[in-house]
Design an enzyme around this catalytic site. Structure first.
Site, short mmCIF file in Angstrom:
data_model
loop_
_atom_site.label_atom_id
_atom_site.label_comp_id
_atom_site.label_asym_id
_atom_site.label_seq_id
_atom_site.Cartn_x
_atom_site.Cartn_y
_atom_site.Cartn_z
N HIS A 132 81.00 -38.83 -30.63
CA HIS A 132 80.15 -37.81 -31.23
C HIS A 132 80.39 -37.65 -32.73
CE1 HIS A 132 77.10 -34.93 -30.51
NE2 HIS A 132 77.43 -34.65 -29.26
N ASP A 167 74.78 -37.84 -33.44
CA ASP A 167 74.54 -36.71 -32.55
C ASP A 167 73.77 -37.17 -31.32
OD1 ASP A 167 71.94 -37.12 -33.43
OD2 ASP A 167 71.99 -35.46 -34.86
#
Length: 460
Positions: free
Chosen positions: A431, A435
């Site tokens: 992450h 995104d």
């Protein structure tokens, strides 16, 4: 007069610091040629045959099969025919340097011939103190200070096998000067630091007080809980490939904030396209190769996922080439061979390379270079008969695509219920590099290509 030279375990490359002896290829008394393989070892990455740079008669071997040796530890001694000139390394070797595990000559001081002190003899397979054929072996030159009393060391540099071990000690607050190294000349190995950590983490117990399990009774249960005994079970050392996998996956879990998204896709058209390709003649195309081709096309559209994170510089490094790793299960555990420059290969080339690397994985002949340097991993866990998974990212990569089994399922196709070939696709991603929108876009493109292979024509 014969000169006895000592051959030490060479640097095996790729940051490897130790190896396990799997099989000796020579016996004491055998005549070996220059660059002849003398021992087969297992590193954390591959099985390797180690060639000896000297030609002569083997006078001693160090270490039994199954023993783990650090880089630089003595492997064997060889009696060569001609003495070395004064100040030289003690005979001529091949001087070859094989990439990853060469026979490059170590520094001269490591092979200087010294007379054996009175009352000592080289180690032989039978144990210490047994001379071999009456020939004295080279004594090791101490390159590091030995441990002092109670495991402490005198002032001066602490002998540590690699910067990684020193860093491990620093991160966990281990005082290296209080450790007694188990390597040659007191060299501190990673195992020594990890042993110190385990000892520090073990709960303190009152001397002479047995630990009694809840509900324990007398007899067998009491015997099992007596001081100095361990619960019944089999202990399997975490070493070699299995140990390396454990270390890498643990690091991935510690450092990478991962997330997973998944989608079901109708793979009927992809299966038909593959059948048509294979019916046209020529080499057969594997399903894994088609998925790899889809992956490289998706990474061209979403380069964020073909990257790595430089934590020290706090930078995301986007990589130009796609070196595609794929998970392969072997008798020695899970390995991840790497297809270099996968983005430049067509389906036939990918199929051939997958087949070659898979066979090398099964036979244990993958080189360290073929097991490192991946930038993205494709995991086909459908071969195990499962639909989905949330895999751990192969550190230091940023993502992994998982492909489940392809099975007939009810599916709404063109407005009607039909039986179609359905597959579950999952993407586990770092992450930090992107995104959910980017990850979802990547996975959706992969699913579109699976459902409509003609989408790939845009990038062909």
């Amino acid at each position: 007069m014969a000169q006895v030279l000592e051959f030490r375990l060479p640097d095996l490359g790729e940051g490897l610091t130790e190896a396990e002896i799997v099989r000796w290829l020579v016996e004491v008394g055998d005549v070996v040629a220059i660059d002849q393989p003398v021992v087969e070892v297992e590193t954390a990455k591959a099985m390797v045959e180690v060639p000896c740079p000297y030609g002569g008669v083997v006078t001693a071997r160090f270490g039994e099969e199954g023993a783990e040796l650090p880089v630089g530890a003595p492997l064997l001694t060889v009696a060569v025919g001609e003495p070395a000139a004064a100040g030289e390394s003690g005979g001529e070797g091949s001087g070859n340097v094989l990439v990853g595990y060469g026979t490059g000559a170590p520094p001269a001081r490591r092979r200087r011939v010294r007379p054996t002190p009175a009352g000592t003899a080289p180690l032989a397979p039978g144990g210490p103190g047994r001379p071999v054929n009456g020939v004295s072996a080279v004594t090791t030159v101490p390159g590091t200070p030995a441990a002092g009393p109670a495991g402490t060391r005198a002032d001066g540099p602490v002998p540590v096998i690699s910067p990684l071990v020193r860093r491990l000690a620093r991160e966990h607050g281990v005082d290296l000067r209080r450790l007694s190294g188990s390597g040659p000349d007191g060299l501190i190995l990673r195992a020594d630091v990890e042993s110190a950590l385990r000892s520090a983490q073990a709960p303190a117990r009152t001397a002479g007080t047995p630990v009694t399990p809840v509900g324990a009774a007398t007899g067998a249960s009491a015997a099992a809980s007596a001081p100095g005994t361990s619960p019944a079970g089999t202990r399997i050392p975490l070493k070699g490939v299995r140990g390396a996998v454990a270390d890498k996956l643990s690091r991935s879990r510690r450092e990478i904030p991962d997330a997973t998204c998944w989608v079901d896709a109708d793979a009927t058209e992809l299966m038909r396209a593959r059948a048509a390709m294979n019916a046209a003649g020529g080499p057969k195309i594997s399903l894994l190769a088609l998925m790899a081709r889809i992956c490289t096309a998706a990474l061209a559209r979403h380069p964020e996922l073909n990257s790595t994170v430089d934590t020290e510089a706090r930078e995301i490094v986007r990589l130009d080439a796609v070196h595609l790793g794929f998970a392969a299960q072997t008798e020695r555990g899970l390995v991840v061979p790497v297809v270099r420059d996968a983005q430049a290969r067509d389906a036939e080339s990918l199929t051939a390379e997958f087949a070659r690397l898979t066979e090398a994985a099964r036979t244990g002949t993958l080189t360290p270079a073929e097991l490192t340097g991946g930038t993205f991993t494709l995991n086909n866990y459908g071969v195990f008969g499962v639909d989905g998974s949330t895999p751990i990212i192969n550190h230091p990569e940023a993502a992994m695509l998982g492909v489940g089994r392809i099975v007939p399922k009810p599916w709404v196709h063109e407005g009607e219920l039909a039986v179609r070939q359905v597959v579950q696709l999952s993407l586990t991603f770092d992450h930090r590099v992107c995104d959910g929108g980017t990850a979802g876009g990547f996975l959706r493109y992969v699913a579109d290509c699976v459902e409509q292979p003609a989408v790939l024509l845009r990038t062909v």
